[in-house]
Design a protein around this motif. Structure first.
Motif, PDB file in Angstrom:
ATOM      1  N   PRO A 135     -37.022 -14.594  12.959  1.00  0.00           N
ATOM      2  CA  PRO A 135     -37.432 -13.305  12.388  1.00  0.00           C
ATOM      3  C   PRO A 135     -38.013 -13.458  10.987  1.00  0.00           C
ATOM      4  CG  PRO A 135     -35.070 -13.563  12.175  1.00  0.00           C
ATOM      5  CD  PRO A 135     -35.567 -14.754  12.962  1.00  0.00           C
ATOM      6  N   GLN A 136     -38.987 -12.614  10.691  1.00  0.00           N
ATOM      7  CA  GLN A 136     -39.605 -12.571   9.366  1.00  0.00           C
ATOM      8  C   GLN A 136     -39.914 -11.131   9.017  1.00  0.00           C
ATOM      9  OE1 GLN A 136     -43.102 -15.020   9.288  1.00  0.00           O
ATOM     10  NE2 GLN A 136     -42.001 -16.846   9.909  1.00  0.00           N
ATOM     11  N   VAL A 137     -39.703 -10.787   7.768  1.00  0.00           N
ATOM     12  CA  VAL A 137     -40.110  -9.463   7.286  1.00  0.00           C
ATOM     13  C   VAL A 137     -41.617  -9.498   7.089  1.00  0.00           C
ATOM     14  CG1 VAL A 137     -39.988  -7.860   5.344  1.00  0.00           C
ATOM     15  CG2 VAL A 137     -37.908  -8.908   6.230  1.00  0.00           C
ATOM     16  N   VAL A 138     -42.299  -8.490   7.614  1.00  0.00           N
ATOM     17  CA  VAL A 138     -43.748  -8.389   7.437  1.00  0.00           C
ATOM     18  C   VAL A 138     -44.058  -7.127   6.645  1.00  0.00           C
ATOM     19  CG1 VAL A 138     -44.331  -9.728   9.487  1.00  0.00           C
ATOM     20  CG2 VAL A 138     -44.033  -7.289   9.688  1.00  0.00           C
ATOM     21  N   GLY A 139     -45.076  -7.195   5.845  1.00  0.00           N
ATOM     22  CA  GLY A 139     -45.438  -6.043   5.039  1.00  0.00           C
ATOM     23  C   GLY A 139     -44.483  -5.861   3.875  1.00  0.00           C
ATOM     24  N   GLU A 140     -44.607  -4.733   3.248  1.00  0.00           N
ATOM     25  CA  GLU A 140     -43.782  -4.404   2.086  1.00  0.00           C
ATOM     26  C   GLU A 140     -42.563  -3.596   2.507  1.00  0.00           C
ATOM     27  OE1 GLU A 140     -44.375  -5.258  -1.195  1.00  0.00           O
ATOM     28  OE2 GLU A 140     -45.983  -6.506  -0.360  1.00  0.00           O
ATOM     29  N   HIS A 176     -31.937   4.280   1.085  1.00  0.00           N
ATOM     30  CA  HIS A 176     -32.224   3.413   2.224  1.00  0.00           C
ATOM     31  C   HIS A 176     -33.424   2.529   1.902  1.00  0.00           C
ATOM     32  CE1 HIS A 176     -29.974   6.685   4.106  1.00  0.00           C
ATOM     33  NE2 HIS A 176     -29.660   5.812   5.044  1.00  0.00           N
ATOM     34  N   ILE A 177     -33.458   1.372   2.543  1.00  0.00           N
ATOM     35  CA  ILE A 177     -34.604   0.472   2.452  1.00  0.00           C
ATOM     36  C   ILE A 177     -35.072   0.219   3.875  1.00  0.00           C
ATOM     37  CG2 ILE A 177     -35.464  -1.768   1.689  1.00  0.00           C
ATOM     38  CD1 ILE A 177     -33.092  -1.841  -0.275  1.00  0.00           C
ATOM     39  N   LEU A 178     -36.381   0.320   4.095  1.00  0.00           N
ATOM     40  CA  LEU A 178     -36.965   0.106   5.418  1.00  0.00           C
ATOM     41  C   LEU A 178     -37.759  -1.197   5.414  1.00  0.00           C
ATOM     42  CD1 LEU A 178     -37.530   1.361   8.266  1.00  0.00           C
ATOM     43  CD2 LEU A 178     -39.662   2.219   7.279  1.00  0.00           C
ATOM     44  N   TYR A 179     -37.480  -2.043   6.410  1.00  0.00           N
ATOM     45  CA  TYR A 179     -38.207  -3.292   6.603  1.00  0.00           C
ATOM     46  C   TYR A 179     -38.807  -3.290   8.003  1.00  0.00           C
ATOM     47  CZ  TYR A 179     -35.367  -5.153   2.742  1.00  0.00           C
ATOM     48  OH  TYR A 179     -34.754  -5.364   1.529  1.00  0.00           O
ATOM     49  N   ARG A 180     -39.926  -3.980   8.159  1.00  0.00           N
ATOM     50  CA  ARG A 180     -40.463  -4.258   9.495  1.00  0.00           C
ATOM     51  C   ARG A 180     -40.232  -5.741   9.725  1.00  0.00           C
ATOM     52  NH1 ARG A 180     -46.114  -2.541  12.353  1.00  0.00           N
ATOM     53  NH2 ARG A 180     -45.758  -3.747  14.245  1.00  0.00           N
ATOM     54  N   VAL A 181     -39.599  -6.047  10.842  1.00  0.00           N
ATOM     55  CA  VAL A 181     -39.237  -7.421  11.167  1.00  0.00           C
ATOM     56  C   VAL A 181     -39.944  -7.829  12.452  1.00  0.00           C
ATOM     57  CG1 VAL A 181     -37.321  -8.989  11.703  1.00  0.00           C
ATOM     58  CG2 VAL A 181     -36.965  -7.104  10.093  1.00  0.00           C
ATOM     59  N   TYR A 224     -38.125  -2.056  13.418  1.00  0.00           N
ATOM     60  CA  TYR A 224     -37.897  -1.499  12.093  1.00  0.00           C
ATOM     61  C   TYR A 224     -36.413  -1.632  11.803  1.00  0.00           C
ATOM     62  CZ  TYR A 224     -42.484   0.739  12.172  1.00  0.00           C
ATOM     63  OH  TYR A 224     -43.819   0.982  12.223  1.00  0.00           O
ATOM     64  N   CYS A 225     -36.103  -1.893  10.563  1.00  0.00           N
ATOM     65  CA  CYS A 225     -34.712  -1.973  10.130  1.00  0.00           C
ATOM     66  C   CYS A 225     -34.536  -1.030   8.955  1.00  0.00           C
ATOM     67  CB  CYS A 225     -34.354  -3.396   9.728  1.00  0.00           C
ATOM     68  SG  CYS A 225     -32.658  -3.529   9.117  1.00  0.00           S
ATOM     69  N   LEU A 226     -33.641  -0.077   9.114  1.00  0.00           N
ATOM     70  CA  LEU A 226     -33.309   0.854   8.043  1.00  0.00           C
ATOM     71  C   LEU A 226     -31.930   0.495   7.527  1.00  0.00           C
ATOM     72  CD1 LEU A 226     -34.293   3.392   6.531  1.00  0.00           C
ATOM     73  CD2 LEU A 226     -33.007   4.738   8.190  1.00  0.00           C
ATOM     74  N   HIS A 227     -31.869   0.109   6.269  1.00  0.00           N
ATOM     75  CA  HIS A 227     -30.613  -0.356   5.685  1.00  0.00           C
ATOM     76  C   HIS A 227     -30.187   0.576   4.554  1.00  0.00           C
ATOM     77  CE1 HIS A 227     -27.485  -2.812   4.041  1.00  0.00           C
ATOM     78  NE2 HIS A 227     -27.742  -3.804   4.869  1.00  0.00           N
ATOM     79  N   PRO A 228     -29.041   1.249   4.706  1.00  0.00           N
ATOM     80  CA  PRO A 228     -28.525   2.052   3.598  1.00  0.00           C
ATOM     81  C   PRO A 228     -28.019   1.133   2.484  1.00  0.00           C
ATOM     82  CG  PRO A 228     -27.000   2.110   5.443  1.00  0.00           C
ATOM     83  CD  PRO A 228     -28.183   1.302   5.878  1.00  0.00           C
ATOM     84  N   TYR A 229     -28.145   1.571   1.257  1.00  0.00           N
ATOM     85  CA  TYR A 229     -27.639   0.767   0.151  1.00  0.00           C
ATOM     86  C   TYR A 229     -26.904   1.657  -0.826  1.00  0.00           C
ATOM     87  CZ  TYR A 229     -31.536   2.385  -2.828  1.00  0.00           C
ATOM     88  OH  TYR A 229     -32.414   3.150  -3.543  1.00  0.00           O
ATOM     89  N   PRO A 230     -26.023   1.155  -1.644  1.00  0.00           N
ATOM     90  CA  PRO A 230     -25.748  -0.252  -1.861  1.00  0.00           C
ATOM     91  C   PRO A 230     -24.881  -0.880  -0.773  1.00  0.00           C
ATOM     92  CG  PRO A 230     -24.326   1.044  -3.281  1.00  0.00           C
ATOM     93  CD  PRO A 230     -25.245   2.002  -2.567  1.00  0.00           C
ATOM     94  N   LYS A 231     -24.204  -0.057  -0.004  1.00  0.00           N
ATOM     95  CA  LYS A 231     -23.401  -0.580   1.104  1.00  0.00           C
ATOM     96  C   LYS A 231     -23.850   0.110   2.379  1.00  0.00           C
ATOM     97  CE  LYS A 231     -19.423  -1.535  -1.757  1.00  0.00           C
ATOM     98  NZ  LYS A 231     -18.019  -1.349  -2.005  1.00  0.00           N
ATOM     99  N   GLY A 232     -23.440  -0.431   3.490  1.00  0.00           N
ATOM    100  CA  GLY A 232     -23.776   0.173   4.768  1.00  0.00           C
ATOM    101  C   GLY A 232     -24.299  -0.880   5.725  1.00  0.00           C
ATOM    102  N   ARG A 233     -24.457  -0.463   6.959  1.00  0.00           N
ATOM    103  CA  ARG A 233     -24.917  -1.375   8.002  1.00  0.00           C
ATOM    104  C   ARG A 233     -26.331  -1.010   8.421  1.00  0.00           C
ATOM    105  NH1 ARG A 233     -19.343  -1.490  11.357  1.00  0.00           N
ATOM    106  NH2 ARG A 233     -18.299  -2.930   9.973  1.00  0.00           N
ATOM    107  N   PRO A 234     -27.159  -2.014   8.647  1.00  0.00           N
ATOM    108  CA  PRO A 234     -28.535  -1.731   9.040  1.00  0.00           C
ATOM    109  C   PRO A 234     -28.615  -1.182  10.453  1.00  0.00           C
ATOM    110  CG  PRO A 234     -28.125  -4.093   9.065  1.00  0.00           C
ATOM    111  CD  PRO A 234     -26.892  -3.440   8.521  1.00  0.00           C
ATOM    112  N   GLU A 235     -29.635  -0.364  10.685  1.00  0.00           N
ATOM    113  CA  GLU A 235     -29.932   0.171  12.012  1.00  0.00           C
ATOM    114  C   GLU A 235     -31.289  -0.356  12.436  1.00  0.00           C
ATOM    115  OE1 GLU A 235     -29.364   4.414  12.447  1.00  0.00           O
ATOM    116  OE2 GLU A 235     -28.047   4.399  10.704  1.00  0.00           O
ATOM    117  N   ILE A 236     -31.414  -0.685  13.718  1.00  0.00           N
ATOM    118  CA  ILE A 236     -32.639  -1.280  14.252  1.00  0.00           C
ATOM    119  C   ILE A 236     -33.272  -0.321  15.261  1.00  0.00           C
ATOM    120  CG2 ILE A 236     -33.575  -3.181  15.656  1.00  0.00           C
ATOM    121  CD1 ILE A 236     -32.677  -4.092  12.891  1.00  0.00           C
ATOM    122  N   ALA A 237     -34.603  -0.214  15.215  1.00  0.00           N
ATOM    123  CA  ALA A 237     -35.359   0.567  16.189  1.00  0.00           C
ATOM    124  C   ALA A 237     -36.603  -0.232  16.553  1.00  0.00           C
ATOM    125  CB  ALA A 237     -35.754   1.928  15.614  1.00  0.00           C
ATOM    126  N   ASP A 238     -36.911  -0.299  17.848  1.00  0.00           N
ATOM    127  CA  ASP A 238     -38.121  -0.988  18.295  1.00  0.00           C
ATOM    128  C   ASP A 238     -39.358  -0.292  17.763  1.00  0.00           C
ATOM    129  OD1 ASP A 238     -36.933  -3.051  19.791  1.00  0.00           O
ATOM    130  OD2 ASP A 238     -36.693  -1.735  21.516  1.00  0.00           O
TER     131      ASP A 238
END
Length: 89
Positions: A39-44, A51-56, A73-87
């Motif tokens: 896996p690699q993060v693509v884009g910004e 929350h922080i959103l990454y595309r993997v 897509y990965c949506l990660h709540p911060y400063p704590k929390g578990r990431p959620e994944i969506a195709d």
């Protein structure tokens, strides 16, 4: 007044190093949670209020996918929390 304003700024400000550590931690969690091979993060990353959103992108690990590339897509709540994944559609 200036002293009070300065003190309030220091209370709410975070260092660049703290933000970079947060980004590194959440990115690593998202890469792991994606369950993709290589896996690699693509884009910004996109930073929302808490929350922080990454595309993997990576390779689907399931045999029936025959090595096809996948993107989530990965949506990660911060400063704590578990990431959620969506195709990615």
């Amino acid at each position: 007044m200036a002293v009070l304003a300065s003190a309030m700024t220091n209370v709410f400000a975070s260092s660049d190093a703290a933000w970079e550590a947060l980004y590194a931690r959440t990115e690593k969690a998202c890469l792991k949670k994606s369950n993709l091979n290589d896996p690699q993060v693509v884009g910004e990353r996109i930073v929302f209020g808490k929350h922080i959103l990454y595309r993997v992108e990576g390779i689907y690990p399931q045999a029936h996918m025959q090595g096809k590339k996948g993107s989530v897509y990965c949506l990660h709540p911060y400063p704590k929390g578990r990431p959620e994944i969506a195709d990615v559609p």
